[in-house]
Enzyme design. Structure first.
Site, PDB file in Angstrom:
ATOM      1  N   SER A   9      -6.160  -4.167  -4.261  1.00 27.53           N
ATOM      2  CA  SER A   9      -4.840  -3.430  -4.352  1.00 27.53           C
ATOM      3  C   SER A   9      -4.519  -1.981  -3.920  1.00 27.53           C
ATOM      4  O   SER A   9      -5.272  -0.987  -4.540  1.00 27.53           O
ATOM      5  CB  SER A   9      -4.225  -3.750  -6.015  1.00 27.53           C
ATOM      6  OG  SER A   9      -3.775  -2.921  -6.283  1.00 27.53           O
ATOM      7  N   HIS A  34      -3.130  -6.359  -0.949  1.00 27.39           N
ATOM      8  CA  HIS A  34      -2.118  -6.235  -1.933  1.00 27.39           C
ATOM      9  C   HIS A  34      -0.882  -5.804  -2.399  1.00 27.39           C
ATOM     10  O   HIS A  34      -1.803  -4.479  -2.717  1.00 27.39           O
ATOM     11  CB  HIS A  34      -3.576  -6.869  -3.487  1.00 27.39           C
ATOM     12  CG  HIS A  34      -2.096  -7.272  -4.908  1.00 27.39           C
ATOM     13  ND1 HIS A  34      -1.130  -8.073  -4.979  1.00 27.39           N
ATOM     14  CD2 HIS A  34      -1.666  -6.462  -5.694  1.00 27.39           C
ATOM     15  CE1 HIS A  34      -0.796  -8.733  -5.873  1.00 27.39           C
ATOM     16  NE2 HIS A  34      -0.914  -7.728  -6.403  1.00 27.39           N
ATOM     17  N   ASP A  36       1.466  -3.412  -4.037  1.00 23.15           N
ATOM     18  CA  ASP A  36       2.303  -3.674  -5.686  1.00 23.15           C
ATOM     19  C   ASP A  36       3.538  -2.842  -5.610  1.00 23.15           C
ATOM     20  O   ASP A  36       3.347  -1.699  -4.927  1.00 23.15           O
ATOM     21  CB  ASP A  36       1.655  -3.046  -7.240  1.00 23.15           C
ATOM     22  CG  ASP A  36      -0.008  -3.394  -7.049  1.00 23.15           C
ATOM     23  OD1 ASP A  36       0.081  -4.742  -7.906  1.00 23.15           O
ATOM     24  OD2 ASP A  36      -0.675  -3.676  -7.217  1.00 23.15           O
ATOM     25  N   MET A  38       7.074  -1.442  -7.795  1.00 24.54           N
ATOM     26  CA  MET A  38       7.276  -0.884  -8.529  1.00 24.54           C
ATOM     27  C   MET A  38       8.124   0.059  -9.115  1.00 24.54           C
ATOM     28  O   MET A  38       8.212   0.902  -8.703  1.00 24.54           O
ATOM     29  CB  MET A  38       6.470  -0.016 -10.085  1.00 24.54           C
ATOM     30  CG  MET A  38       4.052  -1.051  -9.666  1.00 24.54           C
ATOM     31  SD  MET A  38       3.064   0.254 -10.742  1.00 24.54           S
ATOM     32  CE  MET A  38       2.315  -1.149 -10.401  1.00 24.54           C
ATOM     33  N   HIS A  67       3.895  -7.632  -4.571  1.00 26.95           N
ATOM     34  CA  HIS A  67       3.830  -8.342  -5.304  1.00 26.95           C
ATOM     35  C   HIS A  67       5.278  -7.416  -6.273  1.00 26.95           C
ATOM     36  O   HIS A  67       5.126  -6.136  -6.089  1.00 26.95           O
ATOM     37  CB  HIS A  67       2.042  -8.140  -6.149  1.00 26.95           C
ATOM     38  CG  HIS A  67       2.691  -8.257  -7.800  1.00 26.95           C
ATOM     39  ND1 HIS A  67       1.606  -7.948  -8.518  1.00 26.95           N
ATOM     40  CD2 HIS A  67       3.486  -9.152  -8.531  1.00 26.95           C
ATOM     41  CE1 HIS A  67       1.322  -8.275  -9.807  1.00 26.95           C
ATOM     42  NE2 HIS A  67       3.199  -8.303  -9.842  1.00 26.95           N
ATOM     43  N   MET A  69       7.368  -5.985  -9.058  1.00 28.56           N
ATOM     44  CA  MET A  69       7.454  -5.881 -10.236  1.00 28.56           C
ATOM     45  C   MET A  69       8.863  -4.885 -10.422  1.00 28.56           C
ATOM     46  O   MET A  69       8.950  -3.904 -10.895  1.00 28.56           O
ATOM     47  CB  MET A  69       6.087  -5.085 -10.993  1.00 28.56           C
ATOM     48  CG  MET A  69       4.926  -6.027 -11.072  1.00 28.56           C
ATOM     49  SD  MET A  69       3.693  -4.616 -11.493  1.00 28.56           S
ATOM     50  CE  MET A  69       3.298  -4.782  -9.610  1.00 28.56           C
ATOM     51  N   MET A 138      -1.081 -13.033 -13.963  1.00 26.44           N
ATOM     52  CA  MET A 138      -1.262 -11.704 -14.495  1.00 26.44           C
ATOM     53  C   MET A 138      -2.430 -11.617 -15.412  1.00 26.44           C
ATOM     54  O   MET A 138      -2.653 -12.408 -17.131  1.00 26.44           O
ATOM     55  CB  MET A 138      -0.137 -10.798 -15.400  1.00 26.44           C
ATOM     56  CG  MET A 138       0.876 -10.283 -13.983  1.00 26.44           C
ATOM     57  SD  MET A 138       0.393  -9.556 -12.436  1.00 26.44           S
ATOM     58  CE  MET A 138      -0.787  -8.188 -13.008  1.00 26.44           C
ATOM     59  N   ASP A 176      -4.944 -11.192 -10.825  1.00 28.98           N
ATOM     60  CA  ASP A 176      -4.793  -9.627 -10.591  1.00 28.98           C
ATOM     61  C   ASP A 176      -4.588  -9.071 -12.134  1.00 28.98           C
ATOM     62  O   ASP A 176      -3.851  -9.395 -13.514  1.00 28.98           O
ATOM     63  CB  ASP A 176      -2.782  -9.022 -10.187  1.00 28.98           C
ATOM     64  CG  ASP A 176      -2.610  -8.143  -9.808  1.00 28.98           C
ATOM     65  OD1 ASP A 176      -3.485  -7.330  -9.939  1.00 28.98           O
ATOM     66  OD2 ASP A 176      -1.684  -7.595  -9.740  1.00 28.98           O
TER      67      ASP A 176
HETATM   68  C1  DX5 Z   1      -0.603  -4.228 -11.889  1.00 28.02           C
HETATM   69  C2  DX5 Z   1      -0.933  -4.639 -10.563  1.00 28.02           C
HETATM   70  C3  DX5 Z   1      -2.278  -4.587 -10.126  1.00 28.02           C
HETATM   71  C4  DX5 Z   1      -3.315  -3.616 -10.229  1.00 28.02           C
HETATM   72  C5  DX5 Z   1      -4.265  -3.741 -10.573  1.00 28.02           C
HETATM   73  O1  DX5 Z   1       0.027  -4.469 -12.157  1.00 28.02           O
HETATM   74  O2  DX5 Z   1      -0.405  -5.483 -10.020  1.00 28.02           O
HETATM   75  O3  DX5 Z   1      -2.488  -5.455  -8.226  1.00 28.02           O
HETATM   76  O4  DX5 Z   1      -3.196  -2.271  -9.294  1.00 28.02           O
HETATM   77  O5  DX5 Z   1      -5.305  -3.355 -10.622  1.00 28.02           O
HETATM   78  P1  DX5 Z   1      -6.871  -2.848 -11.277  1.00 28.02           P
HETATM   79  O6  DX5 Z   1      -8.021  -4.218  -9.930  1.00 28.02           O
HETATM   80  O7  DX5 Z   1      -7.031  -1.757 -10.984  1.00 28.02           O
HETATM   81  O8  DX5 Z   1      -6.914  -4.057 -12.507  1.00 28.02           O
HETATM   82 ZN    ZN Z   2      -0.395  -6.586  -8.474  1.00 30.21          ZN
END
Ligand code: DX5
Ligand code: ZN
Length: 222
Positions: A9, A34, A36, A38, A67, A69, A138, A176
């Site tokens: 990620s 990956h 993310d 947000m 991903h 969010m 998750m 994840d």
């Molecule tokens: C959290 C993200 C993850 C995050 C995971 O909302 O979806 O992808 O980056 O980070 P770690 O592996 O550090 O828990």
């Molecule tokens: Zn993620």
């Protein structure tokens, strides 16, 4: 059983050197990247959008696993597809019509994923398996890296593994949040075949060794 795919990620990478980080993790053997996304609304954090995804696309040839969010997600699906996403996953809570969102992602020629928050039941995906290429469990509440793995999600992973196998469909089962060398074996045992890891890869000095530790025990023993 083949080793799990590792999807580092980018959230845990050095944001001042994103292009170099993407190239480095790909060169170190990452299976997917990956990303993310947000919005500060669906989750209490803001990361980056399709412009950054597009800019990073030329730095590595591995699949981009986006991903989302964000809510709503539907108005942005085409932008992420055009930016170079290969997999696009969204949360059912991001909109009223999950079935239609998955149809849209497939129509854009991309692989479609459904993300289940810790409290979201497995039944949410039961009637859209025909439109689903990936189910993401998750194992933390979404929004931040570096959180602790929620053991309560292991039975959910196992249930989804049975559901996917019974369907006979080619659906990836991804985990994840809080995935480390310590928690990865439990995810794999429960049936996950793609592991997302931020801190456990980008937070380490040697990306290749960090990913080998996550693929354990098979790859490490080799
Ligand atoms: C959290 C993200 C993850 C995050 C995971 O909302 O979806 O992808 O980056 O980070 P770690 O592996 O550090 O828990
Ligand atoms: Zn993620």
């Amino acid at each position: 059983m083949p080793p799990p795919l590792i999807a580092p990620s980018l959230l845990a990478a050095d944001f001042a050197r994103l292009g170099e980080e993407v190239a480095a993790v790909a060169a170190a053997g990452a299976d997917w990247l990956h990303l993310d996304i947000m919005d500060g609304h669906f989750v209490p954090n803001i990361s980056f959008g399709p412009v950054v995804v597009k800019a990073l696309r030329r730095h590595a040839a591995i699949p981009f696993d986006v991903h989302l969010m964000i809510a709503p997600a539907d108005p942005y699906l085409a932008a992420f597809a055009e930016a170079g996403a290969d997999w696009i996953s969204l949360h059912p809570e991001a909109g009223p019509h999950l079935h239609r969102s998955l149809q849209t992602i497939r129509a854009l020629g991309k692989k479609a994923g459904v993300v289940l928050n810790p409290a979201t039941p497995v039944e949410t995906v039961a009637h859209v398996l025909d439109l689903t290429d990936l189910i993401l469990v998750m194992s933390v509440n979404p929004g931040f890296g570096g959180q602790s793995f929620l053991d309560s999600q292991l039975p959910k992973i196992a249930t989804l593994r049975r559901m996917i196998d019974a369907s006979g469909r080619d659906i990836r089962l991804q985990v994840d949040g809080g995935v480390t060398a310590a928690t990865a074996p439990r995810c794999i045992k429960a049936g996950a075949d793609v592991l997302v890891a931020g801190t456990a890869v980008f937070g380490q000095a040697d990306y290749s060794a960090a990913m080998a530790a996550l693929r354990q025990p098979r790859k490490q023993a080799a």
